[in-house]
Design an enzyme around this catalytic site. Structure first.
Site, PDB file in Angstrom:
ATOM      1  N   ARG A 266      16.277  21.579  -8.366  1.00  0.00           N
ATOM      2  CA  ARG A 266      17.108  22.755  -8.611  1.00  0.00           C
ATOM      3  C   ARG A 266      16.544  23.907  -7.797  1.00  0.00           C
ATOM      4  O   ARG A 266      15.531  24.488  -8.150  1.00  0.00           O
ATOM      5  CB  ARG A 266      17.126  23.078 -10.107  1.00  0.00           C
ATOM      6  CG  ARG A 266      17.708  24.451 -10.428  1.00  0.00           C
ATOM      7  CD  ARG A 266      17.890  24.679 -11.914  1.00  0.00           C
ATOM      8  NE  ARG A 266      16.721  24.459 -12.718  1.00  0.00           N
ATOM      9  CZ  ARG A 266      15.721  25.324 -12.898  1.00  0.00           C
ATOM     10  NH1 ARG A 266      15.704  26.464 -12.239  1.00  0.00           N
ATOM     11  NH2 ARG A 266      14.708  25.035 -13.693  1.00  0.00           N
ATOM     12  N   HIS A 270      17.705  28.115 -13.541  1.00  0.00           N
ATOM     13  CA  HIS A 270      18.346  27.221 -14.512  1.00  0.00           C
ATOM     14  C   HIS A 270      19.760  27.718 -14.809  1.00  0.00           C
ATOM     15  O   HIS A 270      20.726  26.952 -14.785  1.00  0.00           O
ATOM     16  CB  HIS A 270      17.509  27.182 -15.788  1.00  0.00           C
ATOM     17  CG  HIS A 270      18.141  26.395 -16.894  1.00  0.00           C
ATOM     18  ND1 HIS A 270      18.226  25.023 -16.868  1.00  0.00           N
ATOM     19  CD2 HIS A 270      18.725  26.792 -18.056  1.00  0.00           C
ATOM     20  CE1 HIS A 270      18.834  24.606 -17.978  1.00  0.00           C
ATOM     21  NE2 HIS A 270      19.148  25.661 -18.706  1.00  0.00           N
ATOM     22  N   TYR A 279       7.716  30.752 -13.074  1.00  0.00           N
ATOM     23  CA  TYR A 279       7.067  29.484 -13.403  1.00  0.00           C
ATOM     24  C   TYR A 279       6.937  28.519 -12.219  1.00  0.00           C
ATOM     25  O   TYR A 279       6.417  27.417 -12.393  1.00  0.00           O
ATOM     26  CB  TYR A 279       7.793  28.791 -14.565  1.00  0.00           C
ATOM     27  CG  TYR A 279       9.281  28.588 -14.371  1.00  0.00           C
ATOM     28  CD1 TYR A 279       9.781  27.510 -13.644  1.00  0.00           C
ATOM     29  CD2 TYR A 279      10.199  29.471 -14.943  1.00  0.00           C
ATOM     30  CE1 TYR A 279      11.133  27.317 -13.487  1.00  0.00           C
ATOM     31  CE2 TYR A 279      11.558  29.291 -14.786  1.00  0.00           C
ATOM     32  CZ  TYR A 279      12.029  28.207 -14.069  1.00  0.00           C
ATOM     33  OH  TYR A 279      13.389  28.015 -13.913  1.00  0.00           O
TER      34      TYR A 279
END
Length: 383
Positions: A266, A270, A279
């Site tokens: 990805r 998200h 992160y």
């Protein structure tokens, strides 16, 4: 070059093998097992797959921009996962039924879902985007992993009716930790349901790396349920197409379910409410951009003598038109009438729903009463 899995701390570990037919640099790799399943895919067909991926990438980026501009409440981007979604969707027959999560915009586009229908849920103008039976695709499932059960139950029904159609359930790596997915795998294996479990391992379940959820490649989980597991390069559209055809053939012959792990990434957040920089590193994203599913197809075509630059220009124009249609569709999405919330809840009317509708009707009427002041309206909203 193959992507690496992560250990329990999220750090990269040794590479795990997967099936790859087209390398990131566009080199075609022979594979005796998988090549026969794409023998019909000539250069023209490869070009069409590139067109599919390019258009859905452009639609996705336009929808992200619309959300940033306040036109959508939320949007879950698919950037980086185009090959996984297009390759698998193009392997399906029209009578196969799709059960997806909220990120599978590409299968919806392949099935002819209109841009306005794609956007309506995320704009808040509809509870679901389209009629599932017009496209043989269920509306996106927000509850993580629930669609795996729906796909299994529908597949069991197909088998009992004597149909050779199949279903496909799309979900991410994070969903494999959900009970619904594991229950679906049990039922599908026990009843030889004609279903393909298509896991897009995009490395992150929001901010949780896949290494925290599984110490082994996800495809190996299939062994415990008694079904084949196939691990493929999810950024390789030909490998995805071949693997999905293999799984569908098994399903149609009554041999039951297959679990496919498409190793992909990805690139974006998200959802548009997420900040992936919190992160994961820029270096990690850069590594995966080198494995881009679109550029490798262009490189393959160019190496085969195709005018890739001309194709790229032609497809870019098509993609821009699709994006313009998407943006224009926003203006056609009118706010729904309040009482339509009760439409399409049950197949048949019932007194329970009628009572709720009556209560809501009388509640709304309070705001239309002559002389109703601000205090009356405030009181009405708290009842």
């Amino acid at each position: 070059m193959t992507p690496s899995d992560r250990d329990a701390t999220g750090l990269l570990t040794r590479p795990e093998p997967f099936v790859q037919l087209v390398t990131p640099t566009g080199e075609r790799r022979a594979n005796a097992e998988f090549d026969p399943w794409i023998a019909d895919i000539d250069l023209a067909a490869v070009g069409r797959l590139y067109r599919d991926m390019s258009i859905i990438r452009r639609i996705d980026s336009e929808a992200t921009a619309l959300q940033r501009q306040g036109e959508l409440g939320l949007w879950p981007p698919l950037a980086g996962q185009e090959a996984a979604q297009i390759g698998s969707a193009r392997a399906l027959r029209d009578d196969d039924f799709i059960f997806s999560s909220y990120r599978e915009h590409a299968p919806a586009w392949v099935r002819g879902v209109k841009p306005a229908e794609m956007l309506s849920v995320w704009r808040g103008t509809a509870s679901s985007g389209w009629n599932p039976y017009e496209h043989n695709m269920a509306v996106p499932q927000i509850i993580i992993g629930a669609q795996a059960l729906h796909a299994t139950g529908y597949a069991m029904g197909l088998a009992w009716e004597g149909s050779d159609a199949a279903t496909i359930a799309y979900f991410g790596d994070g969903a494999t930790s959900e009970g619904d997915v594991n229950e679906a795998l049990v039922f599908a294996a026990s009843f030889d349901a004609p279903v393909v479990f298509f896991c897009q391992n995009n490395q992150w379940a929001i901010s949780e790396p896949v290494g925290l959820q599984s110490k082994q490649p996800l495809a190996r989980r299939a062994d415990g349920f008694g079904m084949p597991g196939i691990r493929i390069d999810g950024n390789d559209v030909l490998a995805v197409l071949a693997a999905t055809r293999i799984a569908l053939d098994r399903a149609r012959r009554g041999e039951g379910p297959t679990f496919i792990e498409a190793v992909t990434y990805r690139i974006g957040p998200h959802t548009t409410a997420d900040d992936p920089k919190r992160y994961r590193s820029d270096d990690e994203i850069a590594q995966w951009r080198e494995r881009d599913p679109l550029t490798r197809v262009l490189a393959l075509l160019e190496a085969s003598g195709v005018d890739s630059a001309g194709l790229e220009r032609e497809v870019a124009a098509d993609a821009d038109r699709a994006a313009a249609e998407l943006r224009a569709a926003i203006t056609t999405l009118a706010d729904p009438e309040p009482l339509t919330v009760f439409d399409h809840v049950y197949v048949e009317p019932n007194t329970h729903l009628a009572r709720q509708r009556d209560h809501y009707t009388r509640y709304l009427a309070m705001f239309d009463e002559p002389g109703a002041g601000a205090s009356d309206r405030t009181e009405g909203t708290t009842r």
